[in-house]
Write an enzyme that holds these catalytic residues in place. Sequence first.
Site, short mmCIF file in Angstrom:
data_model
loop_
_atom_site.label_atom_id
_atom_site.label_comp_id
_atom_site.label_asym_id
_atom_site.label_seq_id
_atom_site.Cartn_x
_atom_site.Cartn_y
_atom_site.Cartn_z
N HIS A 134 9.87 -50.54 6.17
CA HIS A 134 8.91 -49.44 6.13
C HIS A 134 9.59 -48.08 6.08
O HIS A 134 9.06 -47.14 5.50
CB HIS A 134 7.97 -49.50 7.35
CG HIS A 134 6.82 -50.43 7.17
ND1 HIS A 134 6.87 -51.76 7.53
CD2 HIS A 134 5.58 -50.23 6.66
CE1 HIS A 134 5.71 -52.33 7.26
NE2 HIS A 134 4.90 -51.44 6.74
N ASN A 168 -2.10 -55.87 4.83
CA ASN A 168 -0.89 -55.87 4.01
C ASN A 168 -0.42 -57.31 3.77
O ASN A 168 0.73 -57.68 4.06
CB ASN A 168 0.21 -55.04 4.68
CG ASN A 168 1.16 -54.42 3.67
OD1 ASN A 168 1.11 -54.72 2.47
ND2 ASN A 168 2.05 -53.57 4.14
#
Length: 505
Positions: free
Chosen positions: A378, A347
Site C-alpha cells: 500500500h 478489495n
Amino acid sequence: MAEQPSIPFRTTGSTLLHPLSVLLNVPLDQVNFTVCQLFALFAAFWFRLYLSPSRAGTVVRHVVVTMIGIYFAIFCFGWYSLHIFIEVSLCYFIMTKASISNIHRYSFVAAMGYLTVCQISRVYIFNYGLLCTDFSGPLMIVTQKVTSLAFQIHDGMGRKDEELTTEQRSLAVSARPTLLEYCSYHLNFLGILAGPTCNFRDYIAFIEGNHINMKLIEEHWKRSGYTKFPDPSPLRAVANKMIITFICTVWFMGITKNLPISYIVDDKFISESSFFWRLCYLFISVHASRPKYYFAWTLADAVNNAGGLGFNGLDKNGNLRWDLISNLNIWNIETATSFKMCLDSWNIQTGAWLKSVCYNRAPYFPTAITFILSALWHGVYPGYFFTFFTAIPITLAARAIRTNFRHYFLSSKTKKVVYDILTWASTQLALCYIVTPFLLLATEPTIKFYRSMYFHFHVLCALVLPVLTIRKLKIVEKMAKIDLTSLSANSSHSASYHLQSKKEQ
C-alpha cells in the site's frame, strides 16, 4: 466544521481539464482520472462491438488496448508514467532471462522494490505530496500483475502437477508470454488506471475470444450438444454498476466532503466532546469515506465489463454473472458480522493476490506476513503500518472470540439475531478503529487519535488473547483426555470381549 479550502493546482498530468477542476473544487488528478475512466467506458463498448474476436485478429486487439492504455497513463500522470513503463520493462527482462526456478523470486523483489522506492520518494522526498499527481495506484496494480504472472509461470513450468493446489493448477501458465502479450496484459486501457487485477489466463482468453467458452461450455452446455455459446451482453451489469457510481458521486460531493476524517483529531473536538460522541463521529466519518473507493472500483469493473472482460458464467438461477474481477461486495461490507467477512468483500482482487503469492506460500506465520506485505504494498505512510499492525491482533482476537463463544448463540433464532447485532456493531467499530490511521497517514495524528480513543481496542486485544488462548488450550487438553479415556475404554472392552470369546471356545 470549516468550509473546505480551494484546491491548489499541482499536477504532472494534462492541464486540459483544469477549468473543470476549479469549477468542481476537486483536485485535477482526480478529474483527469474520472474523465479518462468515463472515456474508457465508451472506448470499451466500441472495442467489444467493432474489434470483437470475430472482426479483428488477436494482434490488433492487443495493440489497440495497449496504445489506448499508454495514452491514458501519459494523460493522467505525465512524465510520472515512466515509472509504470520502467517497472513493466524491467520485469519483462527478468521474465525472459531468469531461470524458471527463480523467476518468481526475482520478479517479486524487483517489482516490490521498485514500487517501494517510488513510494518512499513521494512520501519523504516530496514531503507528503498529496496534491501532486499520485501515480502509485497504477504502479501497485502493475506490481500485482507482474508478481502474479511470475508465480503462475513458475507453477506452470517449474513445478510438478501434483505439487500444485487446485487453484494454482487452474491459473498456471505453461509458456512465457510474448512481448506484445506482456505489455497488453499490464498496460491495457481497461485496467491501467484502477484495475482490477485479473489473471493472465483469463485475460488472454478474453483477447482471443475464448473466455465465454471457458466459463460455460464445460460447465453447462457441452452435455446438451453445444460447442459455442453466444456472446452475452454486459449492458445490464454495466448499467447497474454505473447507477452505483452515480450514487457514490452524489454521496461523496454532498456528505463525504462535509465529514472529514481529520476532524477526529481536532484539538477542540477532542477537548469538548465525550468519548461516546467521538466514537459516533468516528463511525459516521469512516463510513462516509467508503463511497470514494466504491466509486473507483465499481467504475473500473464497469469499464472491464463493457469491453467484455469479467464474465463469470451463470449463477444458480441461470442469470449471467459479471463478477470475475469485481473488487468489492458492498452489501457484505456494510453488513459484515466478522472481520473476515469484510476482508473477503473489500478489495477482493488484492486479497486474492495476497493469498496467491504470500498466504498460501508462507512457511510460517502466514497471517502476520500477509499483513506486513499488504502494508508495504500500500505504501510507506506510517499510518498504513499502524493500520495493518493493529489489524493483526484484532483479527486474532476476533477469531478467538468467535471460536469460543459463537456456538452458545446457535441454539435459538433469537440468540442468533442478538449475536449478529452484537458482532455487526463490534466489527464495524473495530474496522473504523483500524482504518483511521490509514486515512490520517502520518504518525502524529495517529497517536493523537489512539489517545483520544484510550487505545481501547489495543487494550481489549491484550486482555482477550491470553485468556482465550489459555481457555482454548484447556478445552483442547480436556477433549484430548476424553478421547484418550474413550479409546482406553474401547480397548478394554475389546480385550474383554476377545478373552470371553476365547474362554467360550
